[in-house]
Design a protein around this motif. Structure first.
Motif, PDB file in Angstrom:
ATOM      1  N   THR A 119       1.171  -1.407  -0.272  1.00 16.98           N
ATOM      2  CA  THR A 119       0.263  -0.417  -0.176  1.00 16.98           C
ATOM      3  C   THR A 119       0.791   1.317  -0.323  1.00 16.98           C
ATOM      4  O   THR A 119       1.727   1.169   0.925  1.00 16.98           O
ATOM      5  CB  THR A 119      -0.853   0.067   1.583  1.00 16.98           C
ATOM      6  OG1 THR A 119      -1.947  -0.688   1.205  1.00 16.98           O
ATOM      7  CG2 THR A 119      -2.061   1.135   1.273  1.00 16.98           C
ATOM      8  N   ILE A 120       0.128   1.735  -1.231  1.00 19.99           N
ATOM      9  CA  ILE A 120       1.490   3.260  -0.744  1.00 19.99           C
ATOM     10  C   ILE A 120       0.772   4.473  -0.709  1.00 19.99           C
ATOM     11  O   ILE A 120      -0.593   5.181  -1.476  1.00 19.99           O
ATOM     12  CB  ILE A 120       1.800   3.271  -2.291  1.00 19.99           C
ATOM     13  CG1 ILE A 120       2.952   2.478  -2.468  1.00 19.99           C
ATOM     14  CG2 ILE A 120       2.680   4.738  -2.875  1.00 19.99           C
ATOM     15  CD1 ILE A 120       3.697   2.476  -3.825  1.00 19.99           C
ATOM     16  N   LYS A 121       0.783   5.112   0.779  1.00 20.28           N
ATOM     17  CA  LYS A 121      -0.252   6.027   0.931  1.00 20.28           C
ATOM     18  C   LYS A 121       0.333   7.371   1.260  1.00 20.28           C
ATOM     19  O   LYS A 121       1.680   8.091   1.262  1.00 20.28           O
ATOM     20  CB  LYS A 121      -0.232   5.803   2.574  1.00 20.28           C
ATOM     21  CG  LYS A 121      -1.128   7.278   3.102  1.00 20.28           C
ATOM     22  CD  LYS A 121      -1.660   6.934   4.647  1.00 20.28           C
ATOM     23  CE  LYS A 121      -1.867   8.155   5.560  1.00 20.28           C
ATOM     24  NZ  LYS A 121      -1.829   7.570   6.850  1.00 20.28           N
ATOM     25  N   ALA A 127       4.231   7.374   4.844  1.00 20.79           N
ATOM     26  CA  ALA A 127       3.382   7.667   4.152  1.00 20.79           C
ATOM     27  C   ALA A 127       4.262   8.729   3.216  1.00 20.79           C
ATOM     28  O   ALA A 127       5.691   9.714   3.538  1.00 20.79           O
ATOM     29  CB  ALA A 127       2.405   8.755   4.177  1.00 20.79           C
ATOM     30  N   LEU A 128       4.314   8.753   1.620  1.00 19.69           N
ATOM     31  CA  LEU A 128       4.952  10.593   1.516  1.00 19.69           C
ATOM     32  C   LEU A 128       3.982  11.657   1.317  1.00 19.69           C
ATOM     33  O   LEU A 128       2.772  11.724   0.687  1.00 19.69           O
ATOM     34  CB  LEU A 128       4.887   9.819   0.141  1.00 19.69           C
ATOM     35  CG  LEU A 128       5.763  11.104  -0.822  1.00 19.69           C
ATOM     36  CD1 LEU A 128       6.672  11.280  -0.494  1.00 19.69           C
ATOM     37  CD2 LEU A 128       5.098   9.843  -2.505  1.00 19.69           C
ATOM     38  N   MET A 129       4.556  12.593   1.903  1.00 15.20           N
ATOM     39  CA  MET A 129       3.950  13.872   2.228  1.00 15.20           C
ATOM     40  C   MET A 129       4.525  14.938   1.323  1.00 15.20           C
ATOM     41  O   MET A 129       5.458  14.897   0.874  1.00 15.20           O
ATOM     42  CB  MET A 129       4.767  14.725   3.915  1.00 15.20           C
ATOM     43  CG  MET A 129       3.845  13.696   4.840  1.00 15.20           C
ATOM     44  SD  MET A 129       2.765  13.184   5.332  1.00 15.20           S
ATOM     45  CE  MET A 129       1.937  15.319   5.792  1.00 15.20           C
ATOM     46  N   LYS A 162      10.314   9.923   9.886  1.00 13.18           N
ATOM     47  CA  LYS A 162      10.352   8.621   9.694  1.00 13.18           C
ATOM     48  C   LYS A 162       9.463   8.646   8.184  1.00 13.18           C
ATOM     49  O   LYS A 162       9.156   7.520   8.006  1.00 13.18           O
ATOM     50  CB  LYS A 162       9.187   7.420  10.945  1.00 13.18           C
ATOM     51  CG  LYS A 162       8.286   7.989  11.171  1.00 13.18           C
ATOM     52  CD  LYS A 162       7.160   7.328  12.396  1.00 13.18           C
ATOM     53  CE  LYS A 162       5.498   7.211  11.993  1.00 13.18           C
ATOM     54  NZ  LYS A 162       4.947   7.285  10.483  1.00 13.18           N
ATOM     55  N   LEU A 163       8.930  10.127   7.995  1.00 16.95           N
ATOM     56  CA  LEU A 163       8.194   9.849   6.524  1.00 16.95           C
ATOM     57  C   LEU A 163       9.047  10.741   5.955  1.00 16.95           C
ATOM     58  O   LEU A 163      10.332  10.965   5.928  1.00 16.95           O
ATOM     59  CB  LEU A 163       6.360  10.761   6.920  1.00 16.95           C
ATOM     60  CG  LEU A 163       6.278  10.489   8.157  1.00 16.95           C
ATOM     61  CD1 LEU A 163       4.420  12.074   7.927  1.00 16.95           C
ATOM     62  CD2 LEU A 163       5.121   9.693   7.936  1.00 16.95           C
ATOM     63  N   ASP A 164       8.260  10.526   4.521  1.00 18.70           N
ATOM     64  CA  ASP A 164       9.489  10.676   3.559  1.00 18.70           C
ATOM     65  C   ASP A 164       8.577  12.342   2.403  1.00 18.70           C
ATOM     66  O   ASP A 164       7.613  12.201   3.059  1.00 18.70           O
ATOM     67  CB  ASP A 164       9.267   9.858   1.926  1.00 18.70           C
ATOM     68  CG  ASP A 164       9.521   8.374   1.847  1.00 18.70           C
ATOM     69  OD1 ASP A 164      11.126   8.840   2.862  1.00 18.70           O
ATOM     70  OD2 ASP A 164       9.131   7.455   1.985  1.00 18.70           O
TER      71      ASP A 164
END
Length: 224
Positions: A2-4, A86-88, A118-120
């Motif tokens: 899953t890519i969020k 998630a990717l922000m 921890k997010l991208d």
């Protein structure tokens, strides 16, 4: 897998993340290419808004008082959505990242930095500067890619436009993964806001053309 992705934008009382406040936070969450949530909330503000901010955004004191949530509630909502990887994605992400960091730090001082680190992060402004000539505001990107125009300077509308621009950027050249956690800055002014250790910063020149692969900012940084 899953890519969020979370496309986000803020409207604020000013430009200084240390002493100004977010007054509108918008997020569009996309999972496996489908929009699963649209979040858009005003935040109550104890003072009167600067006239300039109301003129730019159309947001009034009455709107914040009657429709706004408490700052603490919005901070909780934001934290909840950032617990998963998630990717922000934002346009001029350094600005918005700085503001949401101080929002989270106010109510979750022991968690804020770790939660964000921890997010991208992807800054579409940095990508656009490698693709198009000046100017590089979101409205310029919308016009470059012939995306439907929205009510700019309202967070939710800007976020919807950002989502469409992202899709156009991806279709134009599929190198967006290279830009994860890489923010460009104007060498004349330096990095604005708080400098984050989990972001690689690079001085980014203006171009009048789409730069070749070997000249995109992530590759220039990696060579140093």
């Amino acid at each position: 897998m899953t890519i969020k992705k979370i496309f986000f934008d803020t409207e604020t009382t000013g430009l200084n993340c240390r002493n100004c406040q977010i007054i509108e936070l918008a997020m569009i969450t996309v999972v496996d290419g489908k929009i699963v949530e649209e979040y858009d909330e005003f935040i109550k503000y104890e003072k009167s808004l600067p006239f300039k901010i109301t003129k730019i955004t159309g947001i009034t004191d009455a709107m914040l008082e009657n429709e706004g949530l408490s700052e603490k509630q919005v901070a909780s909502d934001l934290r909840e959505r950032l617990l998963d990887d998630a990717l922000m994605i934002a346009h001029n992400a350094q600005f918005d990242l700085s503001f949401i960091y101080f929002l989270l730090k106010k109510y979750y001082p022991d968690e804020a930095y770790g939660l964000l680190s921890k997010l991208d992060w992807l800054d579409t402004l940095t990508v656009l500067k490698d693709r198009k000539k000046y100017p590089h505001k979101l409205i310029d990107a919308v016009r470059y890619y012939e995306v439907e125009e929205v009510n700019f300077h309202r967070a939710i509308d800007d976020t919807k436009a950002l989502y469409e621009v992202f899709n156009e950027l991806k279709k134009e050249r599929n190198d967006l993964d290279e830009y994860k956690n890489v923010f460009g800055y104007n060498p004349k002014y330096g990095v604005g806001g708080l400098k984050f250790k989990f972001i690689k910063y690079g001085a980014q020149q203006f171009h009048n053309f789409k730069v070749p692969d070997n000249m995109i900012l992530p590759n220039l940084i990696s060579k140093k």
